[in-house]
Design an enzyme around this catalytic site. Structure first.
Site, mmCIF file in Angstrom:
data_model
loop_
_atom_site.group_PDB
_atom_site.id
_atom_site.type_symbol
_atom_site.label_atom_id
_atom_site.label_comp_id
_atom_site.label_asym_id
_atom_site.label_seq_id
_atom_site.Cartn_x
_atom_site.Cartn_y
_atom_site.Cartn_z
ATOM 1 N N GLU A 1 -23.857 -76.896 12.563
ATOM 2 C CA GLU A 1 -24.610 -76.799 11.318
ATOM 3 C C GLU A 1 -25.778 -77.776 11.358
ATOM 4 O O GLU A 1 -25.701 -78.838 11.954
ATOM 5 C CB GLU A 1 -23.697 -77.074 10.112
ATOM 6 N N LYS B 1 -26.894 -80.374 18.721
ATOM 7 C CA LYS B 1 -26.576 -80.927 17.400
ATOM 8 C C LYS B 1 -26.656 -82.451 17.422
ATOM 9 O O LYS B 1 -27.276 -83.061 16.537
ATOM 10 C CB LYS B 1 -25.179 -80.472 16.980
ATOM 11 N N CYS C 1 -23.271 -87.877 9.296
ATOM 12 C CA CYS C 1 -23.645 -87.421 10.639
ATOM 13 C C CYS C 1 -24.420 -88.416 11.485
ATOM 14 O O CYS C 1 -24.091 -88.618 12.657
ATOM 15 C CB CYS C 1 -24.451 -86.122 10.530
ATOM 16 N N PHE D 1 -25.363 -91.460 -0.672
ATOM 17 C CA PHE D 1 -26.261 -91.831 0.426
ATOM 18 C C PHE D 1 -27.645 -91.209 0.273
ATOM 19 O O PHE D 1 -28.620 -91.671 0.872
ATOM 20 C CB PHE D 1 -25.649 -91.481 1.787
#
Length: 469
Positions: A164, A223, A279, A341
């Site tokens: 994603e 990714k 991430c 965040f």
């Protein structure tokens, strides 16, 4: 091509829930079931009130309302969904490993392996298994090995990587109008067939030229690399912000000037207190670990510096607050505007607010927080996770407010930690009147009009600007 009737997604979190909701919306002929062993989370997804969905994301409730109970379902019966599915997405958490080999850097793949073993045990017909979680390069090989060696006789599995590229706060728009969809798979005839199946699902609303197909390893690495490049830009402009402060330059003007260069572009060039989210840090640390495991120490050192600079930015923001408040915040009330965040999400993972609050609490400050979407329970859980002190001490030092003016009343300083749009609309004259003097504002996101605040009487410190932090 085999007609796909059932899709199962294991994991009802920030990726699985929104992604499957959009797939269901755009493929009304396919039954999509999202499963999770967390009963509380599934109950929230099934709540009669769409305001109680476990994830806040603009437009998500609207998409869920159009599909839930029609062809989108949320359930805790994982085995049933696996057995019925033609395509299984794995969208479980892959946190940074905090034990053993690779501690603090490598991705913890225990949940991925548990999923693979459960699929192998339950599946009675052949499946396409799709990696949706962010994974290290060649994880697909491990999943394939587990499925092939522990699966039921006659059952075959094809593994695809479909990472994603969502930005929280705009996830639904990113899903509805992606700039690309990446699908990695094997080069065999069956591997190509599996890629074609997944292409057809996305092609129901995404133009074929935006659906990229690669081999498995390229997809997995893409990714990690995408997040590393984005985080690198943030750390780069943050490094320049510190130079701006000592040289008299304005980081916003520098960012505008360099962003006008087509070779650089304007995105991710806004200085801030530091990046957060689930991430960036995790994926860069994973990249560092992979590079080190192959003996590429210089490559590892290069990417690790992105994390080092980000941590430095958060520390120096906290240090600036302490030094400005006459070198002590002991017993003082510091208000945080924002804890998530970034704006338009209730996700707090790796939020800069957590680390700045932790540093200030260590200096015996009292922290008040207003965030429109984050609960006090989550804030305290974030602090407890750091293990800097016990839960009782954290609960005494931090208090969340449901009204921003109550949170700001009488405080010694305000720190803007999240760029929520509403912060710019507040009655800052009223806030100034009710604050302790001198009234300090530390804008960690450069979202406030500092000149207007200074006219009111505030002492304003903005990242990368003149006298600012």
């Amino acid at each position: 091509m085999k007609e796909i009737k059932n899709i199962c997604c294991i994991g009802a979190g920030y990726v699985g829930g929104p992604t499957m909701a959009v797939i269901a919306l755009k493929n009304p002929h396919i039954k999509v079931t999202v499963v999770d062993i967390n009963t509380e989370r599934i109950n929230a997804w099934n709540s009669d009130s769409l305001d109680e969905l476990p994830i806040y994301e603009p437009k998500l409730a609207e998409v869920v309302s159009k599909t839930r109970g029609i062809n989108l379902f949320f359930d805790t019966n994982v085995d049933k969904a696996i057995d019925e599915a033609d395509v299984i997405f794995i969208s479980v958490n892959t946190p940074t490993k905090m034990y053993g080999k690779g501690k603090g850097m490598a991705a913890d793949l225990k949940y991925i392996e548990l999923c693979a073993r459960q699929i192998a045990k339950v599946a009675t017909s052949s499946k396409i298994v799709v990696e949706k979680s962010t994974l290290p390069v060649r994880t697909a090989q491990a999943i394939k090995s587990i499925l092939d060696h522990t699966g039921n006789e006659g059952v075959e599995f094809e593994i695809l990587s479909n990472p994603e590229f969502l930005a929280e706060g705009t996830a639904i728009d990113d899903l509805l109008t992606p700039n690309r969809v990446l699908i990695g798979g094997g080069d065999t005839e069956k591997g190509q067939w599996a890629k074609d199946v997944l292409v057809s699902i996305y092609n129901s609303w995404v133009s074929r030229d935006k659906i990229l197909t690669t081999n498995l390893w390229s997809s997995e690495l893409s990714k990690l690399t995408a997040n590393a490049f984005l985080a690198q830009r943030v750390s780069s402009i943050n490094a320049i912000s510190e130079l701006c402060e000592v040289s008299g330059a304005d980081v916003s003007e520098v960012g505008l000037a360099i962003g006008a260069d087509e070779r650089i572009g304007s995105k991710f060039l806004k200085a801030s207190v530091g990046f957060g989210g689930s991430c960036f840090q995790k994926d860069i640390l994973n990249l560092v670990y992979i590079a080190k495991s192959y003996g590429l120490d210089e490559v590892a050192d290069y990417w690790e510096q992105v994390i080092i600079l980000n941590n430095h930015q958060k520390r120096r923001f906290a240090n600036k607050i302490v030094s400005t408040l006459f070198n002590t915040v002991s017993g003082k009330e510091i208000a945080f505007l924002g804890w998530a965040f970034k704006k338009d999400t209730n996700d707090t993972r790796e939020s800069a607010a957590i680390y700045v609050a932790d540093d200030l609490i260590e200096e015996q400050a009292n922290i008040r927080v207003f965030d429109p979407k984050v609960t006090e329970q989550q804030m305290l859980a974030d602090l407890d996770y750091l293990n800097s002190r016990n839960s009782e001490e954290n609960s005494k030092a931090l208090k969340a407010y449901k009204n921003p003016y109550e949170a700001l009343s009488g405080v010694h300083a305000i720190a803007v930690m999240t760029e929520w749009d509403e912060f710019t609309t507040y009655d800052w004259q009223k806030i100034y009147t009710e604050m302790a003097k001198p009234a300090f504002v530390f804008d960690g996101r450069n979202v406030l009009d500092s000149k207007s605040l200074e006219k009111i009487g505030f002492e304003v410190y903005s990242i990368g600007k003149g006298k600012s932090i």
